[in-house]
Write an enzyme that holds these catalytic residues in place. Structure first.
Site, PDB file in Angstrom:
ATOM      1  N   ILE A   1     100.256  53.827  99.907  1.00 36.85           N
ATOM      2  CA  ILE A   1      99.886  53.162  98.659  1.00 36.85           C
ATOM      3  C   ILE A   1     100.869  52.042  98.317  1.00 36.85           C
ATOM      4  O   ILE A   1     101.032  51.666  97.159  1.00 36.85           O
ATOM      5  CB  ILE A   1      99.807  54.177  97.510  1.00 36.85           C
ATOM      6  CG1 ILE A   1     101.117  54.955  97.369  1.00 36.85           C
ATOM      7  CG2 ILE A   1      98.640  55.123  97.707  1.00 36.85           C
ATOM      8  CD1 ILE A   1     101.147  55.895  96.162  1.00 36.85           C
TER       9      ILE A   1
ATOM     10  N   ARG B   1     118.320  62.862 102.261  1.00 36.08           N
ATOM     11  CA  ARG B   1     118.521  61.839 103.287  1.00 36.08           C
ATOM     12  C   ARG B   1     117.526  60.701 103.073  1.00 36.08           C
ATOM     13  O   ARG B   1     116.324  60.932 102.959  1.00 36.08           O
ATOM     14  CB  ARG B   1     118.308  62.450 104.665  1.00 36.08           C
ATOM     15  CG  ARG B   1     118.651  61.542 105.828  1.00 36.08           C
ATOM     16  CD  ARG B   1     118.443  62.287 107.141  1.00 36.08           C
ATOM     17  NE  ARG B   1     119.007  61.584 108.266  1.00 36.08           N
ATOM     18  CZ  ARG B   1     119.029  62.056 109.508  1.00 36.08           C
ATOM     19  NH1 ARG B   1     118.517  63.255 109.752  1.00 36.08           N
ATOM     20  NH2 ARG B   1     119.557  61.360 110.491  1.00 36.08           N
TER      21      ARG B   1
ATOM     22  N   LEU C   1     115.341  57.887 104.370  1.00 37.72           N
ATOM     23  CA  LEU C   1     114.738  57.700 105.685  1.00 37.72           C
ATOM     24  C   LEU C   1     114.577  56.242 106.080  1.00 37.72           C
ATOM     25  O   LEU C   1     114.519  55.921 107.266  1.00 37.72           O
ATOM     26  CB  LEU C   1     113.373  58.397 105.723  1.00 37.72           C
ATOM     27  CG  LEU C   1     113.397  59.892 105.380  1.00 37.72           C
ATOM     28  CD1 LEU C   1     112.003  60.483 105.495  1.00 37.72           C
ATOM     29  CD2 LEU C   1     114.376  60.638 106.287  1.00 37.72           C
ATOM     30  N   ASN C   2     114.457  55.355 105.110  1.00 40.95           N
ATOM     31  CA  ASN C   2     114.394  53.912 105.378  1.00 40.95           C
ATOM     32  C   ASN C   2     115.015  53.227 104.177  1.00 40.95           C
ATOM     33  O   ASN C   2     114.456  53.255 103.080  1.00 40.95           O
ATOM     34  CB  ASN C   2     112.945  53.458 105.586  1.00 40.95           C
ATOM     35  CG  ASN C   2     112.836  51.971 105.921  1.00 40.95           C
ATOM     36  OD1 ASN C   2     113.385  51.122 105.236  1.00 40.95           O
ATOM     37  ND2 ASN C   2     112.110  51.670 106.984  1.00 40.95           N
TER      38      ASN C   2
ATOM     39  N   GLY D   1     109.765  58.359  95.046  1.00 41.30           N
ATOM     40  CA  GLY D   1     108.848  57.413  94.423  1.00 41.30           C
ATOM     41  C   GLY D   1     108.838  57.458  92.910  1.00 41.30           C
ATOM     42  O   GLY D   1     108.434  56.482  92.272  1.00 41.30           O
ATOM     43  N   GLU D   2     109.283  58.564  92.314  1.00 43.65           N
ATOM     44  CA  GLU D   2     109.118  58.716  90.868  1.00 43.65           C
ATOM     45  C   GLU D   2     110.410  58.840  90.086  1.00 43.65           C
ATOM     46  O   GLU D   2     110.441  58.546  88.886  1.00 43.65           O
ATOM     47  CB  GLU D   2     108.220  59.936  90.602  1.00 43.65           C
ATOM     48  CG  GLU D   2     106.811  59.683  91.109  1.00 43.65           C
ATOM     49  CD  GLU D   2     105.910  60.901  91.078  1.00 43.65           C
ATOM     50  OE1 GLU D   2     105.170  61.053  90.105  1.00 43.65           O
ATOM     51  OE2 GLU D   2     105.941  61.678  92.044  1.00 43.65           O
TER      52      GLU D   2
END
Length: 719
Positions: free
Chosen positions: A467, A591, A593-594, A667-668
């Site tokens: 998304i 962790r 991740l990107n 994300g939140e």
């Protein structure tokens, strides 16, 4: 039992590397196709007809004028629409009866050869109603207010520990304040859209959705067919923020229209219809009471929330839940109360519960710090619990103190003058504020396939949804680490219900859930390749995995992300305008991740929190029963000029009790602490405490003129 760690071995692209999004070029060149950009041959267009009364019954629908227009193929109403099966979500029971539960409920659907003709036909439909008295206003003393058994997410509606009333009455320092948050709307850049077609009894839908698996399941139930007879594709999605977490009306209406006409049908909701059709964050009135000793340690915590739901279904914003896990609180009461009103059904919006709930709690903590004359950062550190207060479970990891300390150092908090309304630049008053943030670690069962081809390439198949978060890229990194191969050898297939089913993109649970399944499939495939002798067969080797067994037992740990947000604002004493000078967040989220996509998610959440604090909000018109702000001209969201400087950092947090990647959702959490940090900064700048979001110039200027204590004119230089 902890999940097995990643296999050791060199990988050209280790987890955490800032890889560029795989689909980035397609998006900027326009070749990434979204739901509304699929136009099968013979495609027709649909336009819905929303109800124009706030409550009542449809007594007649006159479609003659609409059907007489050129190119119009059909008008669906409750009198001729297909009878649907049972739905888990009653908001999807569309055109099934004459009931109108709220203004904006769809009562008809026009279908035509062109978008223009469909819209004209919808305008030509004449609907007669028998209106009924309606009520859309949330009040804490509403006679229909009740305490629900559970709030969103299955949390108990009410929790009590110890004796709050006695502890609060005995506390030498107390705060008793009420904070309000208005209805908020998700407003993703891509409106909700679906393109549906039936082919020999098989339904194929391109849908703007955060989870094609759930859409497939619900469509199968509604149309009384097997899930194998439904394909839902959500390959590229232009944002959702929760509003696309489950099927919305447009996908059901498009499929109904396609079934009725025998042609593919495309339906895109107009921006102005989204507030009534796709969910919203329900308004909340939150009373927070804190009691503490002179040392600042909390002895009593109460968080009581009043909110609304619709008469269609119950949805209770779980705003009191964060108070159950944040701070030392031996005597605690957390209560949700809800009233069903004649309003559109509320639903998920980024960090449901945590965003409004932590705004109230962190504002109250700031008020307590002022009353105690204790630094707000120090007050939070003094109330760091040893275990999760609500469950007494050990935290899998909790580095809120580290985030607060690092954030304070990076922000320059130590040089802050705690006195309010002392920093001034002409007509501008300057202030700084801080707030903590938390969000639960959520992981759901998911399945994936990993395939090694004879040409040396690899393919990962999983029904994840991107998304805008970079899911394709991060999953490729997870697969590369599990397989110990270069990332550019891996192809990712996501966004279709024909792929192995997986968790939807929501609750900050996507990457943790999908990544675990991808890791398992990749690890299994690597083992098979290690044991394989000779060249691979022409059709390659495949390994499948799902995580149901690992997740069935649950976790003995309390698992949460934490963060600290710092803000600097300026308040114009002439106009009342609040502008942000700096936002800085530090997060402890497992962790990373990107690092590139994570940074984007953190600052995106913080920017959304800025909007919540200073400009976002809508009101329900008591006479007409609908939201007054229904477009982006009246519902204001932050632009680039509103965020001149925003920084996001994270701690290197190792947590072996999460998933094989050691990751938490990100994300939140960025939105969670931002609103309180900003409103606390406004209080520091002005000496005035405002508790009613958003802090628009009219509210600020009114309070500035009455002075810090509301007792008379203040020395703020206003007119």
């Amino acid at each position: 039992m902890s999940p097995a760690p990643f296999p050791l071995g060199p990988t050209p692209y280790p987890l955490g590397a800032p890889l560029v999004r795989r689909e980035g070029r397609e998006k900027v060149t326009g070749t990434a196709r979204y739901a509304a950009e699929h136009t099968p041959p013979g495609c027709a267009y649909a336009w819905p007809v929303p109800a124009t009364v706030a409550r009542g019954r449809v007594t007649a629908v006159d479609t003659a004028a609409a059907l007489a227009l050129p190119g119009v193929r059909a008008v669906l109403t409750h009198e001729n629409a297909l009878r649907l099966g049972e739905a888990d979500d009653p908001t999807l029971s569309l055109l099934q009866d004459d009931r109108v539960p709220h203004r904006g409920w769809y009562v008809a659907l026009a279908v035509a050869d062109s978008l223009e003709a469909a819209r004209a036909a919808a305008d030509a439909v004449r609907v007669s109603y028998a209106p009924e008295p309606h009520d859309v206003l949330l009040t804490t003393g509403h006679p229909r207010m009740y305490e629900p058994e559970t709030a969103n997410g299955g949390h108990p509606g009410t929790r009590e520990r110890g004796d709050f009333e006695q502890a609060f009455a005995a506390a030498p320092f107390t705060v008793d304040a009420t904070y309000t948050v208005p209805p908020l709307h998700n407003h993703p850049m891509e409106p909700h859209a679906s393109t549906a077609r039936w082919t020999d009894g098989h339904l194929t839908v391109h849908d703007s959705s955060q989870g094609a698996t759930k859409v497939c399941e619900d469509l199968a139930a509604l149309f009384r067919i097997d899930t194998s007879e439904v394909t839902v594709v959500s390959e590229h999605v232009g944002g959702g923020f929760g509003s696309k977490g489950t099927p919305r009306p447009q996908v059901v209406l498009a499929a109904m229209a396609a079934h009725h006409t025998g042609r593919p049908v495309k339906l895109s909701l107009a921006r102005r219809e989204m507030p009534a059709a796709v969910g919203h964050r329900a308004p909340t009135v939150q009373r927070v009471r804190l009691g503490a000793g002179a040392d600042g340690v909390l002895t009593a915590v109460a968080h009581e929330v009043a909110t609304h739901t619709s008469t269609v279904k119950e949805f209770v914003e779980q705003a009191a839940v964060p108070a159950r896990v944040m701070y030392t609180s031996p005597n605690s009461r957390t209560v949700h109360r809800v009233v069903p009103l004649d309003v559109p059904s509320p639903s998920w919006m980024r960090a449901p519960g945590e965003a409004p709930g932590m705004y109230a709690l962190e504002s109250a903590m700031d008020e307590l710090a002022v009353a105690l004359d204790i630094d707000p950062v120090d007050l939070r550190i003094r109330n760091e619990p040893d275990t999760e207060p609500d469950s007494d479970r050990a935290f899998s990891s909790r580095h809120l103190v580290g985030a607060l300390r690092e954030g304070a150092e990076r922000f320059g908090w130590q040089s802050r003058d705690p006195r309010p309304a002392v920093r001034r630049e002409g007509d501008l008053l300057l202030g700084t504020g801080v707030a903590a943030a938390t969000y639960p670690v959520l992981i759901a069962p998911s399945s994936a396939e990993a395939h090694a081809a004879a040409d040396g390439s690899y393919r990962i198949r999983i029904n994840a949804t991107d998304i805008g978060t970079g899911a394709r890229t991060v999953l490729a990194q997870v697969a590369a680490a599990a397989l110990a191969v270069p990332e550019d050898l891996i192809r990712i297939e996501i966004g279709s219900s024909d792929l192995p089913p997986a968790m939807l993109a929501g609750g900050s649970a996507g990457t943790a859930s999908w990544g675990w399944a991808v890791h398992r499939a990749g690890t299994e495939l690597r083992a098979r390749l290690r044991d394989h002798v000779g060249p691979l067969p022409a059709d390659g080797l495949t390994a499948a995995a799902d995580t149901r067994q690992e997740l069935a037992a649950g976790s003995p740990y309390a698992r949460h992300s934490f963060g600290a947000t710092f803000a600097e604002v300026q308040v114009d004493t002439v106009t009342g305008e609040v502008r942000v000078r700096r936002l800085l967040g530090v997060y402890a989220a497992g962790r990373i991740l990107n690092s590139r996509t994570a940074h984007s998610q953190f600052i995106g959440g913080m920017t959304m929190g800025l909007g919540m604090a200073l400009m976002e909000g809508s009101g329900l018109d008591p006479v007409f029963g609908d939201f007054a702000e229904r477009d982006l001209a009246s519902y204001h969201v932050p632009a680039c000029a509103d965020v001149p400087r925003i920084e996001a950092y994270w701690l290197d947090e190792e947590d072996p009790h999460l998933n094989p990647m050691g990751s938490k959702g990100i994300g939140e959490i960025g939105i969670v602490g931002t609103a309180a940090a900003l409103t606390n900064a406004v209080r520091h700048a002005t000496g005035v405490r405002l508790r009613d979001l958003p802090l628009t110039p009219d509210k600020v200027l009114s309070r500035l003129r009455t002075g810090p204590d509301g007792a008379g004119p203040g020395d703020f230089g206003g007119p």
